[in-house]
Design a protein around this motif. Structure first.
Motif, PDB file in Angstrom:
ATOM      1  N   SER A  11     -10.162   6.880  -2.305  1.00  0.00           N
ATOM      2  CA  SER A  11     -10.673   5.695  -1.612  1.00  0.00           C
ATOM      3  C   SER A  11     -10.630   4.455  -2.499  1.00  0.00           C
ATOM      4  O   SER A  11     -10.254   3.369  -2.037  1.00  0.00           O
ATOM      5  CB  SER A  11     -12.103   5.937  -1.120  1.00  0.00           C
ATOM      6  OG  SER A  11     -12.962   6.249  -2.210  1.00  0.00           O
TER       7      SER A  11
ATOM      8  N   VAL B 118       0.851  -1.190   0.000  1.00  0.00           N
ATOM      9  CA  VAL B 118       0.000   0.000   0.000  1.00  0.00           C
ATOM     10  C   VAL B 118       0.884   1.235   0.000  1.00  0.00           C
ATOM     11  O   VAL B 118       1.800   1.347   0.820  1.00  0.00           O
ATOM     12  CB  VAL B 118      -0.937  -0.002   1.219  1.00  0.00           C
ATOM     13  CG1 VAL B 118      -1.767   1.274   1.242  1.00  0.00           C
ATOM     14  CG2 VAL B 118      -1.827  -1.226   1.209  1.00  0.00           C
TER      15      VAL B 118
ATOM     16  N   GLU C 208      -6.317   0.326   7.001  1.00  0.00           N
ATOM     17  CA  GLU C 208      -6.347  -0.381   5.722  1.00  0.00           C
ATOM     18  C   GLU C 208      -7.548  -1.329   5.673  1.00  0.00           C
ATOM     19  O   GLU C 208      -7.453  -2.494   5.283  1.00  0.00           O
ATOM     20  CB  GLU C 208      -5.047  -1.140   5.485  1.00  0.00           C
ATOM     21  CG  GLU C 208      -3.836  -0.217   5.418  1.00  0.00           C
ATOM     22  CD  GLU C 208      -2.533  -0.950   5.135  1.00  0.00           C
ATOM     23  OE1 GLU C 208      -2.590  -2.154   4.806  1.00  0.00           O
ATOM     24  OE2 GLU C 208      -1.465  -0.312   5.227  1.00  0.00           O
TER      25      GLU C 208
ATOM     26  N   SER D 275       2.319   4.549   0.965  1.00  0.00           N
ATOM     27  CA  SER D 275       2.234   5.393   2.171  1.00  0.00           C
ATOM     28  C   SER D 275       1.731   6.785   1.835  1.00  0.00           C
ATOM     29  O   SER D 275       0.970   7.392   2.596  1.00  0.00           O
ATOM     30  CB  SER D 275       3.608   5.486   2.837  1.00  0.00           C
ATOM     31  OG  SER D 275       4.030   4.230   3.300  1.00  0.00           O
TER      32      SER D 275
ATOM     33  N   GLN E   2      -5.374  -1.095  -3.864  1.00  0.00           N
ATOM     34  CA  GLN E   2      -4.024  -1.422  -3.391  1.00  0.00           C
ATOM     35  C   GLN E   2      -4.070  -2.431  -2.240  1.00  0.00           C
ATOM     36  O   GLN E   2      -3.253  -3.356  -2.185  1.00  0.00           O
ATOM     37  CB  GLN E   2      -3.298  -0.157  -2.941  1.00  0.00           C
ATOM     38  CG  GLN E   2      -2.860   0.738  -4.091  1.00  0.00           C
ATOM     39  CD  GLN E   2      -2.072   1.956  -3.607  1.00  0.00           C
ATOM     40  OE1 GLN E   2      -1.585   1.983  -2.490  1.00  0.00           O
ATOM     41  NE2 GLN E   2      -1.944   2.946  -4.462  1.00  0.00           N
ATOM     42  N   ILE E   3      -5.034  -2.219  -1.324  1.00  0.00           N
ATOM     43  CA  ILE E   3      -5.182  -3.155  -0.195  1.00  0.00           C
ATOM     44  C   ILE E   3      -5.584  -4.533  -0.706  1.00  0.00           C
ATOM     45  O   ILE E   3      -5.117  -5.569  -0.201  1.00  0.00           O
ATOM     46  CB  ILE E   3      -6.220  -2.620   0.815  1.00  0.00           C
ATOM     47  CG1 ILE E   3      -5.712  -1.328   1.471  1.00  0.00           C
ATOM     48  CG2 ILE E   3      -6.524  -3.652   1.898  1.00  0.00           C
ATOM     49  CD1 ILE E   3      -6.758  -0.588   2.274  1.00  0.00           C
TER      50      ILE E   3
ATOM     51  N   LEU F  65      -6.927   3.329  -2.962  1.00  0.00           N
ATOM     52  CA  LEU F  65      -6.427   2.686  -1.752  1.00  0.00           C
ATOM     53  C   LEU F  65      -7.073   1.317  -1.564  1.00  0.00           C
ATOM     54  O   LEU F  65      -6.410   0.350  -1.160  1.00  0.00           O
ATOM     55  CB  LEU F  65      -6.710   3.583  -0.543  1.00  0.00           C
ATOM     56  CG  LEU F  65      -5.971   3.261   0.768  1.00  0.00           C
ATOM     57  CD1 LEU F  65      -4.466   3.254   0.561  1.00  0.00           C
ATOM     58  CD2 LEU F  65      -6.361   4.273   1.842  1.00  0.00           C
TER      59      LEU F  65
ATOM     60  N   ALA G   1      -8.382   4.372   6.005  1.00  0.00           N
ATOM     61  CA  ALA G   1      -7.032   4.590   5.478  1.00  0.00           C
ATOM     62  C   ALA G   1      -5.973   4.079   6.440  1.00  0.00           C
ATOM     63  O   ALA G   1      -5.039   3.367   6.044  1.00  0.00           O
ATOM     64  CB  ALA G   1      -6.818   6.072   5.195  1.00  0.00           C
ATOM     65  N   MET G   2      -6.086   4.413   7.739  1.00  0.00           N
ATOM     66  CA  MET G   2      -5.053   4.052   8.700  1.00  0.00           C
ATOM     67  C   MET G   2      -5.061   2.558   9.025  1.00  0.00           C
ATOM     68  O   MET G   2      -4.006   1.951   9.211  1.00  0.00           O
ATOM     69  CB  MET G   2      -5.213   4.869   9.987  1.00  0.00           C
ATOM     70  CG  MET G   2      -5.024   6.377   9.785  1.00  0.00           C
ATOM     71  SD  MET G   2      -3.494   6.794   8.905  1.00  0.00           S
ATOM     72  CE  MET G   2      -2.259   6.246  10.072  1.00  0.00           C
TER      73      MET G   2
ATOM     74  N   LYS H 196      -1.958   6.566   1.361  1.00  0.00           N
ATOM     75  CA  LYS H 196      -2.589   6.285   2.647  1.00  0.00           C
ATOM     76  C   LYS H 196      -2.703   7.549   3.505  1.00  0.00           C
ATOM     77  O   LYS H 196      -3.781   7.872   4.022  1.00  0.00           O
ATOM     78  CB  LYS H 196      -1.765   5.211   3.370  1.00  0.00           C
ATOM     79  CG  LYS H 196      -2.282   4.800   4.733  1.00  0.00           C
ATOM     80  CD  LYS H 196      -1.403   3.681   5.287  1.00  0.00           C
ATOM     81  CE  LYS H 196      -1.810   3.297   6.689  1.00  0.00           C
ATOM     82  NZ  LYS H 196      -0.999   2.174   7.215  1.00  0.00           N
ATOM     83  N   TYR H 197      -1.594   8.284   3.629  1.00  0.00           N
ATOM     84  CA  TYR H 197      -1.609   9.476   4.485  1.00  0.00           C
ATOM     85  C   TYR H 197      -2.324  10.654   3.818  1.00  0.00           C
ATOM     86  O   TYR H 197      -2.890  11.499   4.510  1.00  0.00           O
ATOM     87  CB  TYR H 197      -0.185   9.835   4.899  1.00  0.00           C
ATOM     88  CG  TYR H 197       0.374   8.875   5.920  1.00  0.00           C
ATOM     89  CD1 TYR H 197      -0.093   8.882   7.223  1.00  0.00           C
ATOM     90  CD2 TYR H 197       1.341   7.937   5.570  1.00  0.00           C
ATOM     91  CE1 TYR H 197       0.396   7.987   8.171  1.00  0.00           C
ATOM     92  CE2 TYR H 197       1.837   7.030   6.509  1.00  0.00           C
ATOM     93  CZ  TYR H 197       1.346   7.068   7.794  1.00  0.00           C
ATOM     94  OH  TYR H 197       1.815   6.170   8.730  1.00  0.00           O
TER      95      TYR H 197
ATOM     96  N   LYS I 139      -2.671  -6.380  -2.025  1.00  0.00           N
ATOM     97  CA  LYS I 139      -1.578  -6.584  -1.060  1.00  0.00           C
ATOM     98  C   LYS I 139      -1.413  -8.076  -0.717  1.00  0.00           C
ATOM     99  O   LYS I 139      -2.377  -8.753  -0.456  1.00  0.00           O
ATOM    100  CB  LYS I 139      -1.895  -5.777   0.211  1.00  0.00           C
ATOM    101  CG  LYS I 139      -0.815  -5.832   1.273  1.00  0.00           C
ATOM    102  CD  LYS I 139      -1.229  -4.949   2.422  1.00  0.00           C
ATOM    103  CE  LYS I 139      -0.212  -5.040   3.566  1.00  0.00           C
ATOM    104  NZ  LYS I 139      -0.621  -4.234   4.720  1.00  0.00           N
TER     105      LYS I 139
END
Length: 240
Positions: free
Chosen positions: A230, A4, A77, A6, A236-237, A233, A74-75, A9-10, A240
């Motif tokens: 969203s 993911v 995941e 970073s 990506q998750i 992300l 987000a935090m 994510k942030y 993973k």
């Protein structure tokens, strides 16, 4: 397997934290306006405007919930939270688009309804009931503030009440500084404002509709960015 990002994510967290903060501010101010007597007096909020305040409370609550889902999704995941955030934001965007289309389609009907409402309200200016007198006193303050007279036909809307006085100020009477300007005309040996207040009200709505459209376009852009964040992300998750 790809990890993911970073940065993504942030960025998603910061975006939704600001989104959540906006919701908190809207909700806090709305609840203060709803329950505080001093706020209602200072901001001139009466029972007829409580529906708008209640709508702001609902909007603030929804924004807070979506911001929370986006931040936690987000935090942590969490695909579940991210998809809920995506669906909620997408529904809001669809509602905005539908509201814009309906507003454009029924624009002429809205203007017609507004004009009918003004005609009905104008009848209260000629009435002599206790309720109408309360309305007349409030409307007289509106006239002085906006330098206008009557609602549709000017001073004629007041009928026989035109020569009444509220305090030391007669209905529609121009302030001394305005008497020799284009705002006033001479009638019955006194200067009165010639512009009907209906024009002021319609111009107010038109002006604020432009502002609302600008806000709606800005929100739509932010919502599309949020949808992109969203979903990116989420994908990506999933990989993973």
């Amino acid at each position: 397997m790809a990890g993911v990002s970073s940065c993504m994510k942030y960025s998603m967290f910061i975006f939704n934290f600001l989104f959540w903060m906006c919701g908190c501010i809207i909700l806090g101010v709305s609840i203060w306006m709803r329950v505080s007597k001093s706020a209602q007096e200072d901001l001139n909020i009466d029972s007829s405007l409580f529906a708008a305040v209640d709508l702001m409370i609902a909007v603030g609550s929804i924004i807070m919930v979506l911001g929370f889902l986006g931040c936690c999704g987000a935090m942590k995941e969490s695909q579940c939270m991210l998809i809920l955030f995506f669906i909620g934001l997408l529904l809001i965007l669809i509602l905005q688009v539908v509201a814009g289309i309906l507003g454009a389609v029924y624009k002429s009907q809205i203007e017609t309804t507004l004009n009918k409402t003004l005609l009905e309200e104008a009848k209260l200016l000629q009435a002599a009931t206790q309720d109408s007198q309360v309305f007349q006193e409030k409307f007289q303050k509106f006239e002085k503030m906006n330098q206008c007279c009557g609602l549709v036909k000017g001073y004629e809307d007041w009928g026989s009440n035109f020569n009444h006085a509220y305090g030391n100020f007669k209905i529609c009477e121009c302030a001394q500084k305005d008497q020799n300007t284009d705002l006033c005309i001479l009638n019955s040996n006194r200067y009165i404002y010639k512009r009907p207040c209906g024009v002021v009200i319609i111009d107010f709505f038109k002006h604020h509709m432009v502002i609302l459209m600008g806000i709606a376009f800005g929100l739509a852009f932010i919502e599309i960015v949020g949808l992109g964040f969203s979903m990116s992300l989420y994908c990506q998750i999933q990989r993973k």
